[in-house]
Scaffold this active site. Sequence first.
Site, short mmCIF file in Angstrom:
data_model
loop_
_atom_site.label_atom_id
_atom_site.label_comp_id
_atom_site.label_asym_id
_atom_site.label_seq_id
_atom_site.Cartn_x
_atom_site.Cartn_y
_atom_site.Cartn_z
N LYS A 1 0.87 -1.19 0.00
CA LYS A 1 0.00 0.00 0.00
C LYS A 1 0.90 1.22 0.00
O LYS A 1 1.58 1.50 0.98
CB LYS A 1 -0.92 -0.01 1.23
CG LYS A 1 -1.98 1.06 1.21
CD LYS A 1 -2.90 0.93 2.42
CE LYS A 1 -4.11 1.86 2.32
NZ LYS A 1 -3.75 3.27 2.24
N ASP B 1 2.02 5.31 -0.37
CA ASP B 1 1.56 6.58 0.19
C ASP B 1 1.65 7.64 -0.91
O ASP B 1 2.55 8.47 -0.92
CB ASP B 1 2.44 6.96 1.38
CG ASP B 1 1.77 7.98 2.29
OD1 ASP B 1 0.59 8.29 2.05
OD2 ASP B 1 2.42 8.47 3.22
N GLU C 1 3.32 2.17 4.17
CA GLU C 1 1.98 2.48 4.67
C GLU C 1 1.18 1.25 5.04
O GLU C 1 0.33 1.29 5.93
CB GLU C 1 1.22 3.30 3.63
CG GLU C 1 -0.10 3.85 4.16
CD GLU C 1 -0.85 4.67 3.13
OE1 GLU C 1 -1.93 5.18 3.47
OE2 GLU C 1 -0.37 4.80 2.00
#
Length: 310
Positions: A21, A23, A161
Amino acid sequence: MLASPGDLPRTSDRSWAYEVKWDGMRLLGTLSRGRLRLTSRNGNDATSRFPEVSASAPTGLPEGSVLDGEVVAFDPLGRPSFALLAPRIQRAQPPGTHDARLTFLAFDLLRLGADDITSCSYDERRALLAEHVPSAGRIVVPDSFDDGDALLASTDQNGLEGVVAKRRASTYQQGVRSPDWIKVPHRRSRSLVIGGWKSREDSRSRLASLLVGTPTDDGMLRYEGAVGSGLSGSVSRTLLEVLGDLVAEQSPFHGYPAPEPARGDVLTYVAPVLVVDVEHLGRAANGLLRQPSVVRVRPDLSYADVVEGS
């Protein structure tokens, strides 16, 4: 297609793939006349914000192809930094005015030339993506992994993240927050000192958010942000009663950034005595914590116990 918040599927369930994931800023990239036309989630044209990305269109893609991904700014150590990206999102900095390297991380392929492939499975789309989009220049296809637990641990260790789990057999569901994509962010926690609270002029008896900070060498606080999330009714009432006995005439915060009231806000400062644990998702461009949330009050800690954190 958007991810739903949830728990990481079991790694033993091989029907899922796992991605980092990032950012960054979510964008669609449409190949047009040898360049990528970049479109934001709300449909705005973002091409002029990231011209170096637009000019790095993959040569192996046919005209009209559509990529889904994120523009990410990497700091000199190779870490994603939303704080470095934010000025470009807000058009506060023109291209080339900072050292962050912008990269478009293309994690999905929605159209291959004239062919809509959103009805294909995740695995099929990823195979076509790898075939037609070589990682080069500012366009990179990030890896997909089989071991979600290992990736979750690795991203946490490296300050990333979080993780997104994607069901391998799933189609691309445009405009849907789907349970076929699950996001598992790392929320980092730290202890901070309460330096005041914010209320509304029309509801001064209600605590809207806490003003929190980190102790500095001169006995004051470096402002970290206003935290409203995580304050249940009972916790809010109890805190307001305790803080009411600590009201101070002067602000305990110094330097920049500083607490700034919006219209209708009332700021009340207190002696920096009480400590709370706050979860957050890193820092915004202004240096304040992103999406902070109160986890617990820490009566076992004092001002002197709280040290400078990340």
